[in-house]
Write a protein that holds these residues in place. Structure first.
Motif, PDB file in Angstrom:
ATOM      1  N   THR A   1       6.290  14.456   2.656  1.00 40.68           N
ATOM      2  CA  THR A   1       5.446  13.288   2.382  1.00 40.68           C
ATOM      3  C   THR A   1       4.026  13.510   2.890  1.00 40.68           C
ATOM      4  O   THR A   1       3.050  13.267   2.178  1.00 40.68           O
ATOM      5  N   ILE A   2       3.905  13.990   4.112  1.00 41.13           N
ATOM      6  CA  ILE A   2       2.588  14.226   4.704  1.00 41.13           C
ATOM      7  C   ILE A   2       1.793  15.236   3.885  1.00 41.13           C
ATOM      8  O   ILE A   2       0.624  15.007   3.564  1.00 41.13           O
ATOM      9  N   CYS A   3       2.430  16.346   3.539  1.00 39.12           N
ATOM     10  CA  CYS A   3       1.721  17.391   2.769  1.00 39.12           C
ATOM     11  C   CYS A   3       1.248  16.868   1.418  1.00 39.12           C
ATOM     12  O   CYS A   3       0.112  17.125   1.007  1.00 39.12           O
ATOM     13  N   LEU A   4       2.093  16.116   0.750  1.00 44.19           N
ATOM     14  CA  LEU A   4       1.703  15.570  -0.558  1.00 44.19           C
ATOM     15  C   LEU A   4       0.617  14.506  -0.422  1.00 44.19           C
ATOM     16  O   LEU A   4      -0.320  14.465  -1.223  1.00 44.19           O
ATOM     17  N   TRP A   5       0.720  13.657   0.582  1.00 44.52           N
ATOM     18  CA  TRP A   5      -0.268  12.588   0.750  1.00 44.52           C
ATOM     19  C   TRP A   5      -1.617  13.128   1.196  1.00 44.52           C
ATOM     20  O   TRP A   5      -2.644  12.536   0.887  1.00 44.52           O
ATOM     21  N   ILE A   6      -1.634  14.221   1.911  1.00 50.30           N
ATOM     22  CA  ILE A   6      -2.912  14.793   2.361  1.00 50.30           C
ATOM     23  C   ILE A   6      -3.710  15.351   1.185  1.00 50.30           C
ATOM     24  O   ILE A   6      -4.938  15.364   1.207  1.00 50.30           O
TER      25      ILE A   6
ATOM     26  N   ASP B   1      -1.168   1.273   5.468  1.00 48.90           N
ATOM     27  CA  ASP B   1      -0.977   1.871   4.148  1.00 48.90           C
ATOM     28  C   ASP B   1      -1.483   0.947   3.052  1.00 48.90           C
ATOM     29  O   ASP B   1      -2.148   1.397   2.111  1.00 48.90           O
ATOM     30  N   VAL B   2      -1.200  -0.333   3.159  1.00 44.94           N
ATOM     31  CA  VAL B   2      -1.662  -1.296   2.147  1.00 44.94           C
ATOM     32  C   VAL B   2      -3.193  -1.354   2.136  1.00 44.94           C
ATOM     33  O   VAL B   2      -3.815  -1.374   1.064  1.00 44.94           O
ATOM     34  N   VAL B   3      -3.801  -1.343   3.318  1.00 42.78           N
ATOM     35  CA  VAL B   3      -5.265  -1.312   3.391  1.00 42.78           C
ATOM     36  C   VAL B   3      -5.795  -0.028   2.761  1.00 42.78           C
ATOM     37  O   VAL B   3      -6.808  -0.035   2.049  1.00 42.78           O
ATOM     38  N   MET B   4      -5.099   1.083   2.990  1.00 43.51           N
ATOM     39  CA  MET B   4      -5.502   2.367   2.418  1.00 43.51           C
ATOM     40  C   MET B   4      -5.472   2.316   0.885  1.00 43.51           C
ATOM     41  O   MET B   4      -6.425   2.735   0.224  1.00 43.51           O
TER      42      MET B   4
ATOM     43  N   VAL C   1      -8.022   4.498   7.644  1.00 43.32           N
ATOM     44  CA  VAL C   1      -6.679   3.953   7.848  1.00 43.32           C
ATOM     45  C   VAL C   1      -5.588   4.930   7.434  1.00 43.32           C
ATOM     46  O   VAL C   1      -4.422   4.754   7.795  1.00 43.32           O
ATOM     47  N   PHE C   2      -5.958   5.977   6.730  1.00 41.72           N
ATOM     48  CA  PHE C   2      -5.009   7.033   6.366  1.00 41.72           C
ATOM     49  C   PHE C   2      -4.617   7.852   7.595  1.00 41.72           C
ATOM     50  O   PHE C   2      -3.455   8.217   7.748  1.00 41.72           O
ATOM     51  N   VAL C   3      -5.575   8.107   8.468  1.00 41.87           N
ATOM     52  CA  VAL C   3      -5.319   8.920   9.665  1.00 41.87           C
ATOM     53  C   VAL C   3      -4.222   8.296  10.540  1.00 41.87           C
ATOM     54  O   VAL C   3      -3.284   9.002  10.932  1.00 41.87           O
ATOM     55  N   PRO C   4      -4.260   6.996  10.846  1.00 42.60           N
ATOM     56  CA  PRO C   4      -3.158   6.426  11.634  1.00 42.60           C
ATOM     57  C   PRO C   4      -1.804   6.465  10.917  1.00 42.60           C
ATOM     58  O   PRO C   4      -0.770   6.601  11.568  1.00 42.60           O
ATOM     59  N   VAL C   5      -1.809   6.356   9.601  1.00 39.19           N
ATOM     60  CA  VAL C   5      -0.549   6.445   8.854  1.00 39.19           C
ATOM     61  C   VAL C   5       0.047   7.840   9.043  1.00 39.19           C
ATOM     62  O   VAL C   5       1.239   7.982   9.351  1.00 39.19           O
ATOM     63  N   ILE C   6      -0.771   8.860   8.875  1.00 33.07           N
ATOM     64  CA  ILE C   6      -0.289  10.236   9.050  1.00 33.07           C
ATOM     65  C   ILE C   6       0.151  10.472  10.494  1.00 33.07           C
ATOM     66  O   ILE C   6       1.181  11.099  10.748  1.00 33.07           O
TER      67      ILE C   6
ATOM     68  N   TRP D   1     -18.289   5.453  -1.732  1.00 31.28           N
ATOM     69  CA  TRP D   1     -18.062   6.283  -0.538  1.00 31.28           C
ATOM     70  C   TRP D   1     -17.716   5.442   0.671  1.00 31.28           C
ATOM     71  O   TRP D   1     -16.942   5.883   1.533  1.00 31.28           O
ATOM     72  N   PHE D   2     -18.250   4.229   0.764  1.00 29.54           N
ATOM     73  CA  PHE D   2     -17.876   3.318   1.838  1.00 29.54           C
ATOM     74  C   PHE D   2     -16.375   3.050   1.798  1.00 29.54           C
ATOM     75  O   PHE D   2     -15.683   3.157   2.811  1.00 29.54           O
ATOM     76  N   TRP D   3     -15.855   2.709   0.620  1.00 28.88           N
ATOM     77  CA  TRP D   3     -14.432   2.429   0.489  1.00 28.88           C
ATOM     78  C   TRP D   3     -13.591   3.679   0.721  1.00 28.88           C
ATOM     79  O   TRP D   3     -12.490   3.596   1.283  1.00 28.88           O
ATOM     80  N   PHE D   4     -14.093   4.822   0.296  1.00 30.82           N
ATOM     81  CA  PHE D   4     -13.375   6.072   0.555  1.00 30.82           C
ATOM     82  C   PHE D   4     -13.232   6.289   2.063  1.00 30.82           C
ATOM     83  O   PHE D   4     -12.145   6.628   2.552  1.00 30.82           O
ATOM     84  N   LEU D   5     -14.305   6.091   2.801  1.00 29.83           N
ATOM     85  CA  LEU D   5     -14.266   6.297   4.249  1.00 29.83           C
ATOM     86  C   LEU D   5     -13.350   5.282   4.942  1.00 29.83           C
ATOM     87  O   LEU D   5     -12.640   5.639   5.890  1.00 29.83           O
ATOM     88  N   ILE D   6     -13.362   4.053   4.473  1.00 30.57           N
ATOM     89  CA  ILE D   6     -12.429   3.057   5.010  1.00 30.57           C
ATOM     90  C   ILE D   6     -10.993   3.511   4.756  1.00 30.57           C
ATOM     91  O   ILE D   6     -10.137   3.461   5.649  1.00 30.57           O
ATOM     92  N   GLY D   7     -10.736   3.969   3.549  1.00 36.52           N
ATOM     93  CA  GLY D   7      -9.393   4.443   3.203  1.00 36.52           C
ATOM     94  C   GLY D   7      -8.951   5.615   4.056  1.00 36.52           C
ATOM     95  O   GLY D   7      -7.812   5.655   4.540  1.00 36.52           O
ATOM     96  N   VAL D   8      -9.831   6.566   4.272  1.00 32.45           N
ATOM     97  CA  VAL D   8      -9.503   7.709   5.122  1.00 32.45           C
ATOM     98  C   VAL D   8      -9.312   7.248   6.566  1.00 32.45           C
ATOM     99  O   VAL D   8      -8.432   7.737   7.273  1.00 32.45           O
TER     100      VAL D   8
END
Length: 119
Positions: free
Chosen positions: A103-108, A40-43, A69-74, A60-67
């Protein structure tokens, strides 16, 4: 352009606390909670870097990195923590399920909003 840094400072504090609370409610292992918080912190950091980047490809590179690490959080919220909550009984699973899915619905929604605003 105007940029609100406080948003990212807030998220770097509050979203790990949300994950901690959900992990504790579910009775998850400390290592699983720590892994979710780390991702989450990395995201949040990736979102910040993408937002302050002025070069489109870097943004877009940072967006893809964020996504990425977002997938494992979800996944942790939807599967790992949920399995722990179910193991604790139906009452805990009920409470966890309601809070976690909200939380999941709002974060997505956020990556979608970022696509149309920051990106």
């Amino acid at each position: 352009r105007q940029f609100f840094y406080a948003r990212y400072v807030d998220w770097a504090i509050t979203t790990p606390l949300i994950l901690l609370e959900l992990g504790l409610i579910a009775g998850a292992e400390p290592a699983a909670i720590a892994a979710a918080i780390g991702a989450d912190v990395v995201m949040v950091f990736s979102g910040y870097m993408g937002a302050v980047s002025v070069v489109t490809t870097v943004k877009w590179f940072w967006f893809l990195i964020g996504v990425g690490v977002f997938v494992p959080v979800i996944y942790t919220l939807a599967v790992t923590f949920r399995e722990n909550a179910v193991a604790k009984g139906s009452e805990v699973a009920d409470v966890y399920g309601k809070v976690a899915w909200l939380t999941i619905c709002l974060w997505i929604v956020y990556p979608l909003v970022w696509l149309f605003s920051e990106g």
